[in-house]
Enzyme design. Sequence first.
Site, mmCIF file in Angstrom:
data_model
loop_
_atom_site.group_PDB
_atom_site.id
_atom_site.type_symbol
_atom_site.label_atom_id
_atom_site.label_comp_id
_atom_site.label_asym_id
_atom_site.label_seq_id
_atom_site.Cartn_x
_atom_site.Cartn_y
_atom_site.Cartn_z
ATOM 1 N N HIS A 44 0.856 -1.189 0.000
ATOM 2 C CA HIS A 44 0.000 0.000 0.000
ATOM 3 C C HIS A 44 0.896 1.245 0.000
ATOM 4 O O HIS A 44 1.165 1.803 1.060
ATOM 5 C CB HIS A 44 -0.901 -0.033 1.251
ATOM 6 C CG HIS A 44 -1.960 1.008 1.288
ATOM 7 N ND1 HIS A 44 -3.188 0.786 1.848
ATOM 8 C CD2 HIS A 44 -1.980 2.281 0.843
ATOM 9 C CE1 HIS A 44 -3.918 1.883 1.746
ATOM 10 N NE2 HIS A 44 -3.196 2.817 1.153
ATOM 11 N N GLU A 75 -2.632 -1.533 -3.174
ATOM 12 C CA GLU A 75 -3.731 -0.754 -2.605
ATOM 13 C C GLU A 75 -3.352 0.723 -2.585
ATOM 14 O O GLU A 75 -2.179 1.046 -2.419
ATOM 15 C CB GLU A 75 -3.946 -1.117 -1.136
ATOM 16 C CG GLU A 75 -4.237 -2.532 -0.851
ATOM 17 C CD GLU A 75 -4.277 -2.785 0.664
ATOM 18 O OE1 GLU A 75 -4.848 -3.799 1.023
ATOM 19 O OE2 GLU A 75 -3.723 -1.984 1.440
ATOM 20 N N HIS A 196 -8.116 -5.660 7.375
ATOM 21 C CA HIS A 196 -7.821 -4.651 8.393
ATOM 22 C C HIS A 196 -8.031 -5.208 9.777
ATOM 23 O O HIS A 196 -9.138 -5.594 10.137
ATOM 24 C CB HIS A 196 -8.612 -3.352 8.237
ATOM 25 C CG HIS A 196 -7.714 -2.167 8.459
ATOM 26 N ND1 HIS A 196 -7.321 -1.757 9.715
ATOM 27 C CD2 HIS A 196 -7.076 -1.368 7.591
ATOM 28 C CE1 HIS A 196 -6.506 -0.737 9.584
ATOM 29 N NE2 HIS A 196 -6.323 -0.480 8.318
HETATM 30 N N1 PXP Z 1 -6.655 -3.423 3.518
HETATM 31 C C1 PXP Z 1 -6.355 -2.118 3.394
HETATM 32 C C2 PXP Z 1 -7.086 -1.310 2.384
HETATM 33 C C3 PXP Z 1 -5.368 -1.524 4.182
HETATM 34 O O1 PXP Z 1 -5.080 -0.214 4.053
HETATM 35 C C4 PXP Z 1 -4.658 -2.326 5.092
HETATM 36 C C5 PXP Z 1 -3.555 -1.721 5.912
HETATM 37 O O2 PXP Z 1 -2.531 -1.279 5.059
HETATM 38 C C6 PXP Z 1 -5.003 -3.686 5.195
HETATM 39 C C7 PXP Z 1 -6.004 -4.201 4.401
HETATM 40 C C8 PXP Z 1 -4.315 -4.602 6.152
HETATM 41 O O3 PXP Z 1 -4.618 -4.228 7.445
HETATM 42 P P1 PXP Z 1 -3.714 -4.756 8.653
HETATM 43 O O4 PXP Z 1 -2.353 -4.180 8.456
HETATM 44 O O5 PXP Z 1 -4.415 -4.251 9.868
HETATM 45 O O6 PXP Z 1 -3.717 -6.259 8.548
#
Ligand code: PXP
Length: 243
Positions: A44, A75, A196
């Site tokens: 990301h 992302e 997330h």
């Molecule tokens: N999905 C998105 C859109 C995110 O921004 C993130 C964090 O970068 C994640 C998934 C993954 O979340 P986590 O790091 O809490 O597992």
Amino acid sequence: MKTKLSVNLNKIALLRNSRGRNYPSVEGFARKALAWGVAGITMHPRPDQRHATYEDVFELSKVVTEYPGAELNIEGYPTDDFLEVVLKAKPEQCTLVPDEPNQVTSDHGWDVKAQGEFLKPIITQLQDAGVRVSLFMDPDVDQISIVKDLGAERIELYTEEFASTYSDAGNTEVLNLYRKATEHALNLGLDVNAGHDLNLENLGQFLTIEGIAEVSIGHAIIVESLEMGFESTIKQYLQIIND
Ligand code: PXP
């Protein structure tokens, strides 16, 4: 359907950037995870490139080709710079996220009622380049209904609400919200990813929801890896010193 795991390596990039040389190596950790059987890697890159950099995106797009069937998921918010990188690197999937440039982490899904017209041509442009498009969404069936009209193939459900209200016994109300959102999306012909704050403790319960194509997990994987490896590492240092 077997859910795929895409490992988000932003935190490895953050550690690397803190020292200014390629240690730890994002590509190295990507190769390890792929060799152990994960289906994909997620990055990301944010506009300030404070963790994942645009260079990482290009490097990882090459790494995934070494593992048949592996996918790269990029992302981010669709700025001009972000889109230029994605259109050049051509990852298998791009997850569009409505975050502000300085946001600490993503904290809400798209309001496609308000931003659908902005997103539609971007989705088409990415798909024309062969990139599958997923939109980061809250578990809101009215909003999800609109995604289909925008032409995206997938949604990624923002799972923070599930994670922050998680209990062993199961928070039925919140879990049902995600179950209904998933069923609704699947009925519309959309595939469903999720991510997330998922972790080793809460993932099993989330996956009682049937039909989740992919979970994208980053932060907890790194914290849990530290927790599981810290003791052994400290003991090995002590051994060297004591010897
Ligand atoms: N999905 C998105 C859109 C995110 O921004 C993130 C964090 O970068 C994640 C998934 C993954 O979340 P986590 O790091 O809490 O597992």
